[in-house]
Motif scaffolding. Structure first.
Motif, PDB file in Angstrom:
ATOM      1  N   PHE A 181      18.357  10.085  37.791  1.00  0.00           N
ATOM      2  CA  PHE A 181      19.325  11.059  38.292  1.00  0.00           C
ATOM      3  C   PHE A 181      18.921  12.488  37.919  1.00  0.00           C
ATOM      4  CE2 PHE A 181      22.200   7.305  38.455  1.00  0.00           C
ATOM      5  CZ  PHE A 181      22.560   7.411  39.793  1.00  0.00           C
ATOM      6  N   CYS A 182      18.330  12.666  36.748  1.00  0.00           N
ATOM      7  CA  CYS A 182      17.943  14.020  36.339  1.00  0.00           C
ATOM      8  C   CYS A 182      16.789  14.563  37.197  1.00  0.00           C
ATOM      9  CB  CYS A 182      17.549  14.026  34.862  1.00  0.00           C
ATOM     10  SG  CYS A 182      18.958  13.860  33.745  1.00  0.00           S
ATOM     11  N   THR A 183      15.798  13.739  37.472  1.00  0.00           N
ATOM     12  CA  THR A 183      14.702  14.198  38.325  1.00  0.00           C
ATOM     13  C   THR A 183      15.180  14.413  39.764  1.00  0.00           C
ATOM     14  OG1 THR A 183      14.031  11.866  38.590  1.00  0.00           O
ATOM     15  CG2 THR A 183      12.860  13.179  36.947  1.00  0.00           C
ATOM     16  N   LEU A 184      16.111  13.580  40.201  1.00  0.00           N
ATOM     17  CA  LEU A 184      16.686  13.774  41.536  1.00  0.00           C
ATOM     18  C   LEU A 184      17.507  15.064  41.590  1.00  0.00           C
ATOM     19  CD1 LEU A 184      17.016  12.556  44.381  1.00  0.00           C
ATOM     20  CD2 LEU A 184      19.058  11.361  43.535  1.00  0.00           C
ATOM     21  N   GLY A 218      22.258  26.022  35.389  1.00  0.00           N
ATOM     22  CA  GLY A 218      22.813  25.282  34.261  1.00  0.00           C
ATOM     23  C   GLY A 218      22.693  23.783  34.457  1.00  0.00           C
ATOM     24  N   LEU A 219      22.932  23.331  35.687  1.00  0.00           N
ATOM     25  CA  LEU A 219      22.784  21.913  36.007  1.00  0.00           C
ATOM     26  C   LEU A 219      21.329  21.470  35.862  1.00  0.00           C
ATOM     27  CD1 LEU A 219      24.287  19.387  37.034  1.00  0.00           C
ATOM     28  CD2 LEU A 219      23.782  20.137  39.368  1.00  0.00           C
ATOM     29  N   ALA A 220      20.415  22.302  36.367  1.00  0.00           N
ATOM     30  CA  ALA A 220      18.989  21.992  36.221  1.00  0.00           C
ATOM     31  C   ALA A 220      18.570  21.998  34.757  1.00  0.00           C
ATOM     32  CB  ALA A 220      18.151  22.997  37.011  1.00  0.00           C
ATOM     33  N   GLY A 221      19.085  22.947  33.968  1.00  0.00           N
ATOM     34  CA  GLY A 221      18.759  23.004  32.552  1.00  0.00           C
ATOM     35  C   GLY A 221      19.221  21.772  31.801  1.00  0.00           C
ATOM     36  N   THR A 222      20.419  21.286  32.116  1.00  0.00           N
ATOM     37  CA  THR A 222      20.910  20.060  31.489  1.00  0.00           C
ATOM     38  C   THR A 222      20.017  18.873  31.826  1.00  0.00           C
ATOM     39  OG1 THR A 222      23.176  20.909  31.687  1.00  0.00           O
ATOM     40  CG2 THR A 222      22.925  18.561  31.218  1.00  0.00           C
ATOM     41  N   ALA A 223      19.619  18.766  33.089  1.00  0.00           N
ATOM     42  CA  ALA A 223      18.719  17.690  33.505  1.00  0.00           C
ATOM     43  C   ALA A 223      17.383  17.793  32.778  1.00  0.00           C
ATOM     44  CB  ALA A 223      18.510  17.747  35.024  1.00  0.00           C
ATOM     45  N   MET A 224      16.871  19.006  32.602  1.00  0.00           N
ATOM     46  CA  MET A 224      15.606  19.195  31.898  1.00  0.00           C
ATOM     47  C   MET A 224      15.716  18.772  30.436  1.00  0.00           C
ATOM     48  SD  MET A 224      14.819  22.891  33.570  1.00  0.00           S
ATOM     49  CE  MET A 224      13.644  23.402  32.320  1.00  0.00           C
ATOM     50  N   GLY A 225      16.845  19.092  29.800  1.00  0.00           N
ATOM     51  CA  GLY A 225      17.044  18.700  28.413  1.00  0.00           C
ATOM     52  C   GLY A 225      17.083  17.193  28.233  1.00  0.00           C
ATOM     53  N   VAL A 226      17.764  16.508  29.150  1.00  0.00           N
ATOM     54  CA  VAL A 226      17.814  15.036  29.089  1.00  0.00           C
ATOM     55  C   VAL A 226      16.416  14.453  29.289  1.00  0.00           C
ATOM     56  CG1 VAL A 226      18.731  12.972  30.221  1.00  0.00           C
ATOM     57  CG2 VAL A 226      20.220  14.948  29.842  1.00  0.00           C
ATOM     58  N   ASN A 267       8.556  17.424  44.183  1.00  0.00           N
ATOM     59  CA  ASN A 267       9.201  16.712  43.078  1.00  0.00           C
ATOM     60  C   ASN A 267       9.784  15.364  43.486  1.00  0.00           C
ATOM     61  OD1 ASN A 267      10.210  16.913  40.192  1.00  0.00           O
ATOM     62  ND2 ASN A 267      12.152  16.603  41.262  1.00  0.00           N
ATOM     63  N   LEU A 268      10.002  15.131  44.776  1.00  0.00           N
ATOM     64  CA  LEU A 268      10.669  13.895  45.223  1.00  0.00           C
ATOM     65  C   LEU A 268       9.957  12.601  44.805  1.00  0.00           C
ATOM     66  CD1 LEU A 268      12.141  14.599  48.781  1.00  0.00           C
ATOM     67  CD2 LEU A 268      13.372  13.986  46.684  1.00  0.00           C
ATOM     68  N   PRO A 269       8.622  12.532  44.782  1.00  0.00           N
ATOM     69  CA  PRO A 269       7.983  11.284  44.321  1.00  0.00           C
ATOM     70  C   PRO A 269       8.319  10.896  42.888  1.00  0.00           C
ATOM     71  CG  PRO A 269       6.397  12.643  45.507  1.00  0.00           C
ATOM     72  CD  PRO A 269       7.624  13.481  45.314  1.00  0.00           C
ATOM     73  N   VAL A 270       8.789  11.829  42.068  1.00  0.00           N
ATOM     74  CA  VAL A 270       9.084  11.526  40.662  1.00  0.00           C
ATOM     75  C   VAL A 270      10.294  10.604  40.537  1.00  0.00           C
ATOM     76  CG1 VAL A 270       9.586  12.477  38.394  1.00  0.00           C
ATOM     77  CG2 VAL A 270       7.996  13.658  39.912  1.00  0.00           C
ATOM     78  N   PRO A 271      11.476  10.941  41.116  1.00  0.00           N
ATOM     79  CA  PRO A 271      12.573   9.965  41.053  1.00  0.00           C
ATOM     80  C   PRO A 271      12.230   8.660  41.761  1.00  0.00           C
ATOM     81  CG  PRO A 271      13.143  11.811  42.505  1.00  0.00           C
ATOM     82  CD  PRO A 271      11.916  12.206  41.756  1.00  0.00           C
ATOM     83  N   ALA A 272      11.382   8.731  42.792  1.00  0.00           N
ATOM     84  CA  ALA A 272      10.948   7.488  43.448  1.00  0.00           C
ATOM     85  C   ALA A 272      10.138   6.622  42.490  1.00  0.00           C
ATOM     86  CB  ALA A 272      10.124   7.819  44.696  1.00  0.00           C
ATOM     87  N   ALA A 273       9.300   7.252  41.657  1.00  0.00           N
ATOM     88  CA  ALA A 273       8.507   6.507  40.674  1.00  0.00           C
ATOM     89  C   ALA A 273       9.408   5.869  39.621  1.00  0.00           C
ATOM     90  CB  ALA A 273       7.495   7.440  40.011  1.00  0.00           C
ATOM     91  N   VAL A 274      10.456   6.583  39.193  1.00  0.00           N
ATOM     92  CA  VAL A 274      11.404   6.014  38.225  1.00  0.00           C
ATOM     93  C   VAL A 274      12.138   4.825  38.842  1.00  0.00           C
ATOM     94  CG1 VAL A 274      13.403   6.486  36.768  1.00  0.00           C
ATOM     95  CG2 VAL A 274      11.672   8.253  37.102  1.00  0.00           C
ATOM     96  N   LEU A 275      12.517   4.952  40.118  1.00  0.00           N
ATOM     97  CA  LEU A 275      13.189   3.853  40.810  1.00  0.00           C
ATOM     98  C   LEU A 275      12.279   2.632  40.917  1.00  0.00           C
ATOM     99  CD1 LEU A 275      15.761   2.999  42.336  1.00  0.00           C
ATOM    100  CD2 LEU A 275      14.703   3.872  44.426  1.00  0.00           C
TER     101      LEU A 275
END
Length: 500
Positions: free
Chosen positions: A88-91, A114-122, A227-235
């Motif tokens: 979800f964070c990479t998405l 701020g939303l992107a920063g939170t995702a980056m921290g996770v 960046n889209l291939p990254v959440p696809a790789a996690v999936l």
């Protein structure tokens, strides 16, 4: 027993899909962390805000990155929760990239960042945690590679954005006039570090009303697609791990027979948020030095990551100010040279971390940082020497965080919250030290920038010497506790034998 290099290669092959996924996630992190500096003036035009207002977008990203890294440990309880958090964070990062062109108000852009920063921290916390858990005592090599991908993403992001940046003012005044492209280039380089140098912005008179003529939207849409291939790789990893209902036919990676790293005890409570890591209940039954290892290790990365942020943020301002008075175009290359040397250094330390222990690498790196800082103080009037020292500084400081993470986790037998504490401390240092140094530069002049970084590097090395001493005491306390535990367990085993 297999030679070390064969065993590490076998481990890498066995965990190939997981490792590549975590590396790609950090590429996404690097992509997101580096795009804001080069595009900040175009985003100012898009939101038709003042320069003072737009620079607070940097603070929004950095603050929520700290928040995200602080609480990310709560997703570590299971592999499913960790991978879902990464997915979800990479998405979210891709969605934020796609949404930024529609943010025509400064508040909306700040919320998105701020939303992107939170995702980056996770991402920062979870990816480090998972890789340490996967390789444990062999994690040093793979952590260096993991952090190399941050630099790679940070290099790609400005290259994508550059063709779409406005050469002249991206807001035409009501009378058709625009700001000088030379002044805008100077201002863009000043803000390229991470934008915390928000002082003296009143001297730049930029139009806020008029016709917006910027094409930066295309850059964000391209980065969203990259960046889209990254959440696809996690999936795909979740499918391969049989963590989703539709993946029941695929064997789990952890169930396959294959080489394993050093054993690690199950600890469902080992990694929580940074607030739960250092409470008395978590430290009960552990050596008294455990808390001090957290504190001193966190202080070291607080300082070193703060130096990285300060140098990237203020080296251009220092270069164009007296006594150097470097040309703006040449000074604008310093930040790129610094990040390129950090990326190259992490690539080189992948091999060095295999050959040498983490304490040796940390000693060489921290001593190198101090020597470079002192040389810059002595040769403060040489432009050529500034370029050389910028490159060497990036090479030396590049491996401190991954080496410190591997060393601290190894000291605590991979049972503590070292990763969460160190990641949070690094994020805090990157934000707080930049604000402090920026205030000092504003009041004392640009030369204080080098002095602040030199003092910080010396303090960091003193903390490292303290950490080595604590590490020595911790080893003895750990042995004493193990002996006490074995003495307590011996009567119980004898009694159980008599009952049988």
């Amino acid at each position: 027993m297999k030679p070390l290099d064969e065993r590490i290669c076998a481990l890498f092959k066995h965990h190939l899909q997981q490792t590549l996924t975590y590396w790609s996630v950090f590429f996404s992190f690097g992509l997101c962390i580096a795009f804001l500096g080069p595009t900040i003036l175009d985003l100012r035009c898009q939101t038709q805000s003042t320069l003072q207002e737009i620079t607070w977008v940097f603070f929004s990203q950095q603050f929520f990155l700290l928040v995200g890294s602080s609480v990310a440990g709560i997703f570590k309880k299971t592999l499913l929760s960790s991978l879902l958090a990464l997915f979800f964070c990479t998405l979210i990062i891709s969605l934020v990239f796609a949404f930024i062109p529609f943010c025509h108000h400064i508040m909306l852009l700040s919320i998105a960042m701020g939303l992107a920063g939170t995702a980056m921290g996770v991402i920062d916390t979870i990816a480090n945690l998972q890789l340490v858990k996967l390789y444990q005592k062999d994690s040093a090599v793979f952590l260096q590679a993991l952090h190399f991908f941050i630099g790679l993403g940070a290099l790609v992001s400005p290259l994508v954005a550059d063709p779409f940046l406005a050469d002249d003012s991206c807001v035409l005044g009501l009378n058709g006039t625009s700001n000088s492209s030379w002044d805008l280039e100077h201002l863009r380089n000043t803000l390229a570090g991470k934008g915390v140098s928000i002082h003296n912005t009143s001297q730049y008179h930029l139009f806020t009303e008029g016709i917006v003529v910027t094409k930066v939207s295309y850059a964000f849409w391209i980065m969203a697609v990259i960046n889209l291939p990254v959440p696809a790789a996690v999936l795909m990893l979740m499918l391969h791990e049989r963590l989703l209902p539709c993946s029941s036919n695929s064997p789990r990676l952890l169930e396959k027979d294959g080489p394993k790293s050093c054993p690690m005890e199950a600890d469902s409570q080992g990694h929580g948020s940074v607030f739960s890591c250092c409470n008395s209940a978590k430290l009960e039954g552990q050596p008294t030095t455990t808390f001090f290892i957290y504190a001193v290790g966190g202080a070291i990365v607080f300082i070193t990551d703060g130096i990285i942020g300060c140098y990237a943020g203020f080296v251009y301002t220092y270069a164009v100010s007296p006594p150097l008075l470097m040309g703006r175009k040449a000074a604008g290359c310093l930040d790129s040279v610094f990040w390129a040397s950090i990326t190259g250094g992490r690539l080189a330390f992948i091999y060095l971390s295999y050959r040498y222990s983490a304490p040796v690498l940390l000693t060489v790196s921290l001593v190198g940082v101090i020597l470079v800082q002192f040389l810059m103080l002595f040769f403060y009037s040489s432009c050529v020497f500034l370029f050389i020292c910028t490159c060497v500084l990036g090479l030396c400081i590049s491996s401190v965080f991954p080496s410190m993470l591997a060393f601290t986790e190894d000291t605590l037998d991979y049972k503590g919250c070292a990763t969460t504490v160190l990641v949070t401390s690094a994020s805090a240092g990157e934000m707080i030290l930049q604000l402090l140094v920026g205030s000092v530069i504003h009041s004392q002049g640009s030369y204080s920038f080098l002095l602040c970084c030199t003092i910080a590097s010396c303090v960091g090395f003193c903390f490292f010497l303290l950490l080595l001493y604590i590490h020595h005491i911790h080893g003895r306390q750990h042995i004493d506790i193990s002996k006490q535990m074995s003495i307590k367990e011996k009567p119980k085993m004898e009694n159980s034998g008599k009952l049988e």
